[in-house]
Design a protein around this motif. Structure first.
Motif, PDB file in Angstrom:
ATOM      1  N   ILE A  93       0.860  -1.048  -0.087  1.00  0.00           N
ATOM      2  CA  ILE A  93      -0.012   0.165   0.033  1.00  0.00           C
ATOM      3  C   ILE A  93       0.854   1.287  -0.006  1.00  0.00           C
ATOM      4  N   ILE A  94       1.811   1.359   0.885  1.00  0.00           N
ATOM      5  CA  ILE A  94       2.368   2.687   1.246  1.00  0.00           C
ATOM      6  C   ILE A  94       4.058   2.524   0.296  1.00  0.00           C
ATOM      7  N   GLY A  95       4.133   1.467  -0.410  1.00  0.00           N
ATOM      8  CA  GLY A  95       5.436   1.479  -1.113  1.00  0.00           C
ATOM      9  C   GLY A  95       5.212   2.136  -2.510  1.00  0.00           C
ATOM     10  N   GLY A  96       4.283   2.575  -2.922  1.00  0.00           N
ATOM     11  CA  GLY A  96       4.278   3.244  -4.408  1.00  0.00           C
ATOM     12  C   GLY A  96       4.767   4.547  -4.341  1.00  0.00           C
ATOM     13  N   ALA A  97       5.247   5.196  -5.595  1.00  0.00           N
ATOM     14  CA  ALA A  97       5.747   6.419  -5.458  1.00  0.00           C
ATOM     15  C   ALA A  97       4.354   7.447  -5.135  1.00  0.00           C
ATOM     16  N   TRP A  98       4.856   8.228  -4.634  1.00  0.00           N
ATOM     17  CA  TRP A  98       3.779   9.644  -3.945  1.00  0.00           C
ATOM     18  C   TRP A  98       2.681   8.916  -3.035  1.00  0.00           C
ATOM     19  N   THR A  99       2.465   7.497  -2.928  1.00  0.00           N
ATOM     20  CA  THR A  99       1.539   7.258  -1.934  1.00  0.00           C
ATOM     21  C   THR A  99       1.458   7.634  -0.646  1.00  0.00           C
ATOM     22  N   PRO A 100       2.859   7.557   0.154  1.00  0.00           N
ATOM     23  CA  PRO A 100       2.570   8.193   1.564  1.00  0.00           C
ATOM     24  C   PRO A 100       2.305   9.572   1.545  1.00  0.00           C
ATOM     25  N   ASN A 101       2.675  10.481   0.514  1.00  0.00           N
ATOM     26  CA  ASN A 101       2.213  11.763   0.462  1.00  0.00           C
ATOM     27  C   ASN A 101       0.894  12.017   0.241  1.00  0.00           C
ATOM     28  N   VAL A 102       0.049  11.158  -0.400  1.00  0.00           N
ATOM     29  CA  VAL A 102      -1.361  11.244  -0.759  1.00  0.00           C
ATOM     30  C   VAL A 102      -2.026  10.972   0.602  1.00  0.00           C
ATOM     31  N   ILE A 103      -1.611   9.865   1.302  1.00  0.00           N
ATOM     32  CA  ILE A 103      -2.068   9.497   2.453  1.00  0.00           C
ATOM     33  C   ILE A 103      -1.886  10.771   3.460  1.00  0.00           C
ATOM     34  N   TRP A 104      -0.790  11.240   3.501  1.00  0.00           N
ATOM     35  CA  TRP A 104      -0.326  12.626   4.334  1.00  0.00           C
ATOM     36  C   TRP A 104      -1.404  13.711   4.102  1.00  0.00           C
ATOM     37  N   CYS A 105      -1.553  13.932   2.953  1.00  0.00           N
ATOM     38  CA  CYS A 105      -2.266  15.185   2.839  1.00  0.00           C
ATOM     39  C   CYS A 105      -3.953  15.056   2.894  1.00  0.00           C
ATOM     40  N   LEU A 106      -4.203  13.756   3.189  1.00  0.00           N
ATOM     41  CA  LEU A 106      -5.667  13.374   3.550  1.00  0.00           C
ATOM     42  C   LEU A 106      -5.731  13.151   4.802  1.00  0.00           C
ATOM     43  N   ARG A 107      -4.913  13.257   5.598  1.00  0.00           N
ATOM     44  CA  ARG A 107      -4.928  13.208   7.208  1.00  0.00           C
ATOM     45  C   ARG A 107      -5.862  13.891   7.942  1.00  0.00           C
ATOM     46  N   ALA A 108      -6.031  15.170   7.641  1.00  0.00           N
ATOM     47  CA  ALA A 108      -6.997  16.105   8.343  1.00  0.00           C
ATOM     48  C   ALA A 108      -8.209  16.060   7.813  1.00  0.00           C
ATOM     49  N   GLU A 109      -8.447  16.051   6.336  1.00  0.00           N
ATOM     50  CA  GLU A 109      -9.797  16.333   5.755  1.00  0.00           C
ATOM     51  C   GLU A 109      -9.584  15.992   4.569  1.00  0.00           C
ATOM     52  N   ALA A 110     -11.007  15.724   4.003  1.00  0.00           N
ATOM     53  CA  ALA A 110     -11.147  15.265   2.789  1.00  0.00           C
ATOM     54  C   ALA A 110     -10.530  16.265   1.731  1.00  0.00           C
ATOM     55  N   ARG A 111      -9.970  15.973   0.623  1.00  0.00           N
ATOM     56  CA  ARG A 111      -9.542  16.836  -0.480  1.00  0.00           C
ATOM     57  C   ARG A 111     -10.026  16.510  -1.845  1.00  0.00           C
ATOM     58  N   ARG A 112     -10.093  17.604  -2.782  1.00  0.00           N
ATOM     59  CA  ARG A 112     -10.590  17.498  -3.957  1.00  0.00           C
ATOM     60  C   ARG A 112      -9.221  17.061  -4.913  1.00  0.00           C
ATOM     61  N   PHE A 113      -9.155  16.642  -6.011  1.00  0.00           N
ATOM     62  CA  PHE A 113      -8.139  16.307  -6.905  1.00  0.00           C
ATOM     63  C   PHE A 113      -7.216  17.419  -7.067  1.00  0.00           C
ATOM     64  N   SER A 114      -7.904  18.650  -7.163  1.00  0.00           N
ATOM     65  CA  SER A 114      -6.760  19.996  -7.730  1.00  0.00           C
ATOM     66  C   SER A 114      -6.169  20.278  -6.288  1.00  0.00           C
TER      67      SER A 114
END
Length: 117
Positions: free
Chosen positions: A25-46
């Motif tokens: 799950i977390i081994g993909g390129a940029w995956t930890p960053n995506v999860i990190w950015c969603l940790r506080a609240e829902a986010r739109r693609f942009s």
């Protein structure tokens, strides 16, 4: 003379190693960053694109689809005009946050160590 192959005397590893499953799950390129950015609240693609400037649209789309298929995030179509989509962590996704926070903490220590050298 070639060395003789020895038999492994330890018991066979479990079929689904927990570490391997997590790293899938977390081994993909940029995956930890995506999860990190969603940790506080829902986010739109942009918003995610703005949060992670170096990521391409194609890679972000791929990561979001992978994370959704693995049950780490949810994708919700918001009935606005024009319609928009929000991504949020599931309970499983939220359980990954402490692991990523630990990695970030070690990263800060490694970064400060490089500065001192």
């Amino acid at each position: 003379m070639p060395l003789k192959m020895r038999k492994n005397l330890s018991p066979a590893p479990p079929e689904a190693c927990p570490l391997t499953e997590c790293m899938k799950i977390i081994g993909g390129a940029w995956t930890p960053n995506v999860i990190w950015c969603l940790r506080a609240e829902a986010r739109r693609f942009s918003e995610l694109r703005a949060d992670i400037p170096p990521i391409s649209q194609k890679v972000l789309t791929t990561r979001l689809r992978e994370l959704e298929s693995r049950g780490v995030i949810t994708r919700t179509v918001v009935p606005t005009s024009p319609p928009s989509v929000e991504y949020a962590l599931t309970d499983l996704g939220a359980q990954l946050i402490p692991a990523i926070e630990s990695i970030v903490e070690v990263g800060h220590k490694l970064k400060s160590k490089d500065i001192m050298q």
